[in-house]
Write an enzyme that holds these catalytic residues in place. Structure first.
Site, PDB file in Angstrom:
ATOM      1  N   ARG A  27      29.538 -25.668  82.544  1.00 60.79           N
ATOM      2  CA  ARG A  27      29.408 -24.769  81.397  1.00 60.79           C
ATOM      3  C   ARG A  27      28.568 -23.538  81.728  1.00 60.79           C
ATOM      4  NH1 ARG A  27      25.704 -22.124  78.373  1.00 60.79           N
ATOM      5  NH2 ARG A  27      24.322 -23.939  78.446  1.00 60.79           N
ATOM      6  N   ASP A  28      27.285 -23.720  81.886  1.00 65.11           N
ATOM      7  CA  ASP A  28      26.390 -22.582  82.129  1.00 65.11           C
ATOM      8  C   ASP A  28      26.679 -21.927  83.472  1.00 65.11           C
ATOM      9  OD1 ASP A  28      24.283 -20.840  81.540  1.00 65.11           O
ATOM     10  OD2 ASP A  28      22.848 -22.065  82.626  1.00 65.11           O
ATOM     11  N   HIS A 219      14.670 -25.851  82.039  1.00 61.25           N
ATOM     12  CA  HIS A 219      15.854 -25.178  82.569  1.00 61.25           C
ATOM     13  C   HIS A 219      15.374 -23.925  83.307  1.00 61.25           C
ATOM     14  CE1 HIS A 219      20.284 -24.040  82.002  1.00 61.25           C
ATOM     15  NE2 HIS A 219      19.740 -22.982  82.576  1.00 61.25           N
ATOM     16  N   CYS A 252      21.998 -14.796  86.333  1.00 61.41           N
ATOM     17  CA  CYS A 252      21.330 -14.208  85.185  1.00 61.41           C
ATOM     18  C   CYS A 252      21.735 -12.744  85.062  1.00 61.41           C
ATOM     19  CB  CYS A 252      19.812 -14.307  85.339  1.00 61.41           C
ATOM     20  SG  CYS A 252      18.939 -13.507  83.984  1.00 61.41           S
TER      21      CYS A 252
END
Length: 313
Positions: A27-28, A219, A252
């Protein structure tokens, strides 16, 4: 994997005997990859991760496909995972996302909030307070349906617009999310600027505010190479759930130098060396990340994947 590919085990007093890894790669990780991975590859990825021993695998997101096209096939993916022997939480942004997840029989969801106003506005187009108001009926309905709910809290350590985030500010939003009914709260170092002392200060403040370590996960992003050090700091404060992404998938968008999520293999290597059980087979996990890297057309950024892969060639 050869014996040379296993760390020497040396226990450190005060650390937990076992850590649950919350695998976020499907997912991430994939939602931040430029390559849109085919449905069949996603399904095999989850199956391989489960076969490697990962018991919690965040499968996908029910965000509108316009916002996250990489995960637009959530409805098609979940039926392909019916035989996976693992917990398969999914991210939902709002009540509509929850409805889509419930229709597929999902048993665990996550909502995604922010500790800062700037990121709440950029990511959710709402203030922090408005986002909490949006999550309240989602969490309540999910709990009424018997689902387990995780809350993600981003920007817990630093924000690209606001700079360092005050610890009391993070504690306040953390408590609000837990009061909504979240079973677990994942503290996110979204741009990877945390350091061990900062991690300890936040966890200490949360404990003083009555938030038990058992309700928390961490996280970390490895933008400045601090993810493992920060994880160790969290373990020393009683945290036993750590988010990680197989092969270091993801990135990111707010820090050009970011190397993405903490790689699951790097985490397992450290935990194996500390004698902390995870249930994960590092060899199978490494092979899975090499397999996925081939499909993405680039090498894995995980140092452990690279080191063990060289030993096998």
């Amino acid at each position: 994997m050869t014996a040379a590919g296993l760390p020497m085990t040396v226990r450190e007093p005060g650390l937990p005997d076992r850590v649950r890894i919350h695998e976020v790669g499907p997912r991430d990780g994939l939602q931040n990859e430029k390559t849109v991975v085919p449905l069949e590859v996603k399904a095999e990825f989850v199956h391989r991760l489960a076969a490697a021993g990962l018991g919690t695998i965040e499968a996908t997101s029910f965000v509108h496909p316009r916002w996250v096209p990489q995960l637009a096939d959530a409805e098609q993916l979940m039926p392909l995972l019916a035989d996976v022997d693992a917990r398969l939480p999914v991210l939902v942004p709002n009540e509509r996302g929850l409805e889509r997840a419930l229709a597929l029989g999902v048993r665990e969801i996550a909502v995604f909030g922010s500790a800062t106003e700037s990121f709440a506005k950029a990511n959710l187009n709402r203030t922090v307070e408005e986002s909490l108001e949006m999550f309240a009926p989602v969490v309540a309905r999910a709990k009424d349906a018997g689902l387990r709910v995780r809350g993600y809290l981003s920007m817990c350590f630093g924000d690209p617009w606001e700079g360092p985030v005050p610890v009391p500010q993070v504690v306040g939003v953390s408590r609000r999310l837990l009061e909504l009914g979240c079973d677990e709260l994942s503290l996110g170092d979204t741009i990877g600027v945390a350091t061990p002392g900062h991690v300890g200060a936040l966890l200490g403040a949360l404990r003083a505010a009555g938030v038990p370590a058992a309700a928390l996960a961490v996280h970390f992003h490895d933008t400045y190479g601090q993810a493992l050090a920060n994880t160790l700091a969290a373990l020393r404060h009683g945290v036993t759930t750590v988010d990680a992404s197989a092969g270091g998938l993801g990135g990111c968008p707010y820090a050009k130098s970011a190397t993405g999520n903490l790689a699951t293999e790097d985490l397992v290597w450290m935990l194996d060396g500390l004698g902390i059980a995870t249930g994960v087979d590092l060899g199978l996990l490494t092979a899975t990340s090499v397999w996925m890297a081939d499909r993405l057309g680039r090498p894995s950024p995980s140092r452990t994947v690279r080191a063990l892969s060289r030993q096998e060639t």
